[in-house]
Scaffold this motif. Sequence first.
Motif, PDB file in Angstrom:
ATOM      1  N   VAL A 193      43.828  28.401  35.077  1.00 53.58           N
ATOM      2  CA  VAL A 193      42.754  29.359  35.350  1.00 53.58           C
ATOM      3  C   VAL A 193      41.445  28.949  34.675  1.00 53.58           C
ATOM      4  O   VAL A 193      40.385  28.927  35.331  1.00 53.58           O
ATOM      5  CB  VAL A 193      43.187  30.783  34.943  1.00 53.58           C
ATOM      6  CG1 VAL A 193      42.002  31.746  35.021  1.00 53.58           C
ATOM      7  CG2 VAL A 193      44.314  31.275  35.849  1.00 53.58           C
ATOM      8  N   THR A 212      41.872  29.016  42.126  1.00 54.14           N
ATOM      9  CA  THR A 212      40.927  29.708  41.247  1.00 54.14           C
ATOM     10  C   THR A 212      39.509  29.216  41.492  1.00 54.14           C
ATOM     11  O   THR A 212      38.561  30.017  41.556  1.00 54.14           O
ATOM     12  CB  THR A 212      41.310  29.497  39.772  1.00 54.14           C
ATOM     13  OG1 THR A 212      42.653  29.960  39.552  1.00 54.14           O
ATOM     14  CG2 THR A 212      40.365  30.254  38.851  1.00 54.14           C
ATOM     15  N   LEU A 229      41.504  36.398  40.991  1.00 56.80           N
ATOM     16  CA  LEU A 229      42.935  36.215  40.761  1.00 56.80           C
ATOM     17  C   LEU A 229      43.792  36.841  41.860  1.00 56.80           C
ATOM     18  O   LEU A 229      44.986  36.545  41.952  1.00 56.80           O
ATOM     19  CB  LEU A 229      43.331  36.807  39.407  1.00 56.80           C
ATOM     20  CG  LEU A 229      42.778  36.089  38.174  1.00 56.80           C
ATOM     21  CD1 LEU A 229      43.227  36.792  36.907  1.00 56.80           C
ATOM     22  CD2 LEU A 229      43.187  34.625  38.155  1.00 56.80           C
TER      23      LEU A 229
END
Length: 343
Positions: A115, A224, A260
């Motif tokens: 991430v 992401t 997300l």
Amino acid sequence: MAAYLLRRLNLFIATSMLLIGVLFYATSLFPVDRIYALTGIQAPTDAQEAQIIADYHLDGGSLAQFMGYLTQRLSGDLGISVTSQRPVAEELLAVLPASFELATVSGLFAIIFGVPLGVLASLSKQKLTQNTIMAVTLTGYSIPVFWLGLSLSLWFGVRLGWLPISGQINLLYEIKPVTGFMLIDTLLSDSQYRLSAFKDAALHIILPALTLSVLPFTVVVRITRSAMMNVMNQTYIRAAEARGLPTSKIVLRHALPNALIPLLKHLGLMLGPFASYAIVVEVIFSWPGVGSWLVSGIYQRDYTVIQGGTLAVALLIIFLSILIEVLHTATNPLSRKELYASN
């Protein structure tokens, strides 16, 4: 929402029935006696044979035999392992926690490192940084998992001697299983060496978890990055920037939570390849999970273990895929809007 959940439940039941039907057909292709393939009992007594015929309806037609097979499998009767002569369900429950532990740690590695790199790739104005991150992810995605596992074992385990390359914990430690998760069981143990055992278990899981996390890591970074680039161009983000909010606050509180949501959906689509990679990783590192247990059963022609392992892995993938889809629908405002409109 209740109607949607009912449809997902019906989908799970229908898919599970189809899966069991495929396994039922596969048992007829095994080059052994039908009773042996179904139960693992190689030389049943007359009483056992009569009971098996009655349980599986072997004296009836194909539909009756399928219903008998379905009833036995859904009741938890997976037969007896030919190798150990223990119930397959008992062996399966013994190896499942190790696989869950490895998958959990691998997933945490992928999210913790993936991430931030995805966010960095989307926010960076330097082409070199973006291209480097994307090159790393594409390389990781294309590397065969068996080659990666063997290479990590060779370098960090054999040549450098930093990390163990097989097993879940050193055999010198006697840890009583409580949860099945070795990292947790070592801390729950009343042994005076529990901290040393925890450290040893943590060292054992590093290499297999890193190897298994490469695939989800690359997917997390790419999704992401793509989602963040899309979210940062939205009107509410531009409005927040116009109000003078710090970039860090905009990213963490407004952009990242929305970015997300697509990631959750893609993680559900990745469960099948992830499970296949996990089997290979468990074999390479001798990890005592479902994968190595299933492959051992294949080598030993343990037909009940093959059926039980395949059924367990497939049902878990189906269940988790549907669960992630439900969670995605519940957390995504657009999905909820389409759901309520369809109702």
